[in-house]
Write a protein that holds these residues in place. Structure first.
Motif, PDB file in Angstrom:
ATOM      1  N   UNK A 131       0.808  -1.222   0.000  1.00 11.36           N
ATOM      2  CA  UNK A 131       0.000   0.000   0.000  1.00 11.36           C
ATOM      3  C   UNK A 131       0.839   1.268   0.000  1.00 11.36           C
ATOM      4  N   UNK A 132       2.155   1.146   0.038  1.00 13.55           N
ATOM      5  CA  UNK A 132       3.019   2.326   0.030  1.00 13.55           C
ATOM      6  C   UNK A 132       2.973   3.003  -1.339  1.00 13.55           C
ATOM      7  N   UNK A 133       3.248   4.304  -1.338  1.00 17.92           N
ATOM      8  CA  UNK A 133       3.255   5.072  -2.576  1.00 17.92           C
ATOM      9  C   UNK A 133       4.544   5.872  -2.673  1.00 17.92           C
ATOM     10  N   UNK A 134       5.037   6.025  -3.887  1.00 15.50           N
ATOM     11  CA  UNK A 134       6.195   6.880  -4.135  1.00 15.50           C
ATOM     12  C   UNK A 134       5.698   8.176  -4.768  1.00 15.50           C
ATOM     13  N   UNK A 135       6.593   9.150  -4.870  1.00 13.57           N
ATOM     14  CA  UNK A 135       6.232  10.402  -5.544  1.00 13.57           C
ATOM     15  C   UNK A 135       5.816  10.124  -6.985  1.00 13.57           C
ATOM     16  N   UNK A 136       6.463   9.143  -7.612  1.00  9.91           N
ATOM     17  CA  UNK A 136       6.122   8.782  -8.984  1.00  9.91           C
ATOM     18  C   UNK A 136       4.729   8.169  -9.069  1.00  9.91           C
ATOM     19  N   UNK A 137       4.379   7.313  -8.099  1.00 10.04           N
ATOM     20  CA  UNK A 137       3.034   6.728  -8.062  1.00 10.04           C
ATOM     21  C   UNK A 137       1.973   7.820  -7.970  1.00 10.04           C
ATOM     22  N   UNK A 138       2.225   8.792  -7.113  1.00 13.54           N
ATOM     23  CA  UNK A 138       1.258   9.871  -6.901  1.00 13.54           C
ATOM     24  C   UNK A 138       1.137  10.725  -8.161  1.00 13.54           C
ATOM     25  N   UNK A 139       2.262  11.062  -8.776  1.00 12.98           N
ATOM     26  CA  UNK A 139       2.240  11.880  -9.998  1.00 12.98           C
ATOM     27  C   UNK A 139       1.553  11.165 -11.149  1.00 12.98           C
ATOM     28  N   UNK A 140       1.651   9.846 -11.188  1.00  7.95           N
ATOM     29  CA  UNK A 140       1.068   9.071 -12.283  1.00  7.95           C
ATOM     30  C   UNK A 140      -0.390   8.667 -12.030  1.00  7.95           C
ATOM     31  N   UNK A 141      -0.912   8.976 -10.867  1.00  9.90           N
ATOM     32  CA  UNK A 141      -2.292   8.604 -10.552  1.00  9.90           C
ATOM     33  C   UNK A 141      -3.233   9.315 -11.519  1.00  9.90           C
ATOM     34  N   UNK A 142      -4.172   8.566 -12.072  1.00  2.00           N
ATOM     35  CA  UNK A 142      -5.070   9.144 -13.067  1.00  2.00           C
ATOM     36  C   UNK A 142      -6.071  10.117 -12.460  1.00  2.00           C
ATOM     37  N   UNK A 143      -6.446   9.899 -11.215  1.00  2.00           N
ATOM     38  CA  UNK A 143      -7.371  10.811 -10.557  1.00  2.00           C
ATOM     39  C   UNK A 143      -7.427  10.495  -9.070  1.00  2.00           C
ATOM     40  N   UNK A 144      -7.880  11.464  -8.322  1.00  2.00           N
ATOM     41  CA  UNK A 144      -8.154  11.245  -6.908  1.00  2.00           C
ATOM     42  C   UNK A 144      -9.628  10.872  -6.840  1.00  2.00           C
ATOM     43  N   UNK A 145      -9.965   9.706  -6.283  1.00  2.00           N
ATOM     44  CA  UNK A 145     -11.374   9.298  -6.248  1.00  2.00           C
ATOM     45  C   UNK A 145     -12.253  10.325  -5.528  1.00  2.00           C
ATOM     46  N   UNK A 146     -13.391  10.603  -6.110  1.00  2.00           N
ATOM     47  CA  UNK A 146     -14.339  11.537  -5.510  1.00  2.00           C
ATOM     48  C   UNK A 146     -15.061  10.864  -4.345  1.00  2.00           C
ATOM     49  N   UNK A 147     -15.468  11.667  -3.398  1.00  2.00           N
ATOM     50  CA  UNK A 147     -16.279  11.156  -2.299  1.00  2.00           C
ATOM     51  C   UNK A 147     -17.704  11.016  -2.827  1.00  2.00           C
ATOM     52  N   UNK A 148     -18.294   9.832  -2.703  1.00  2.91           N
ATOM     53  CA  UNK A 148     -19.650   9.647  -3.255  1.00  2.91           C
ATOM     54  C   UNK A 148     -20.673  10.459  -2.467  1.00  2.91           C
ATOM     55  N   UNK A 149     -21.804  10.794  -3.091  1.00  2.75           N
ATOM     56  CA  UNK A 149     -22.849  11.541  -2.384  1.00  2.75           C
ATOM     57  C   UNK A 149     -23.436  10.698  -1.249  1.00  2.75           C
ATOM     58  N   UNK A 150     -23.951  11.383  -0.256  1.00  3.65           N
ATOM     59  CA  UNK A 150     -24.600  10.683   0.857  1.00  3.65           C
ATOM     60  C   UNK A 150     -25.853   9.977   0.362  1.00  3.65           C
ATOM     61  N   UNK A 151     -26.156   8.848   0.961  1.00  2.00           N
ATOM     62  CA  UNK A 151     -27.378   8.120   0.623  1.00  2.00           C
ATOM     63  C   UNK A 151     -28.583   8.840   1.216  1.00  2.00           C
ATOM     64  N   UNK A 152     -29.678   8.839   0.509  1.00  2.00           N
ATOM     65  CA  UNK A 152     -30.903   9.424   1.022  1.00  2.00           C
ATOM     66  C   UNK A 152     -31.369   8.612   2.217  1.00  2.00           C
ATOM     67  N   UNK A 153     -31.932   9.295   3.182  1.00  2.00           N
ATOM     68  CA  UNK A 153     -32.370   8.579   4.396  1.00  2.00           C
ATOM     69  C   UNK A 153     -33.808   8.222   4.353  1.00  2.00           C
TER      70      UNK A 153
END
Length: 77
Positions: free
Chosen positions: A55-77
């Motif tokens: 699970x470790x990351x290098x600076x290269x891994x971070x730079x090459x990441x295609x995107x930062x996953x978005x936080x999904x919307x909250x579920x309706x209650x």
């Protein structure tokens, strides 16, 4: 602060918040990889030496990441 990020070993760690009980714990965040952890978590979450290798990351891994996953919307209650 002299802490290193457990995930990417960067030294750009900042304190995000403190426990409401003084000295109980802090929440830290790495500015480079955005990993967050509480200081009371086990070494496998808080120490670069004990953090799982896969699970470790290098600076290269971070730079090459295609995107930062978005936080999904909250579920309706």
């Amino acid at each position: 602060m002299s802490a290193l990020c457990p995930r990417c070993s960067d030294d750009s760690v900042r304190t995000v918040t403190h426990s409401p009980v003084p000295g109980a714990w802090d929440v830290l965040q790495c500015a480079r990889c955005r990993y967050m952890w509480r200081t009371t978590e086990p070494a496998r979450r808080t120490s670069p030496d004990a953090y799982p290798e896969r699970f470790r990351m290098t600076a290269e891994d971070i730079a090459a990441a295609s995107e930062v996953p978005a936080v999904p919307p909250l579920l309706a209650q």
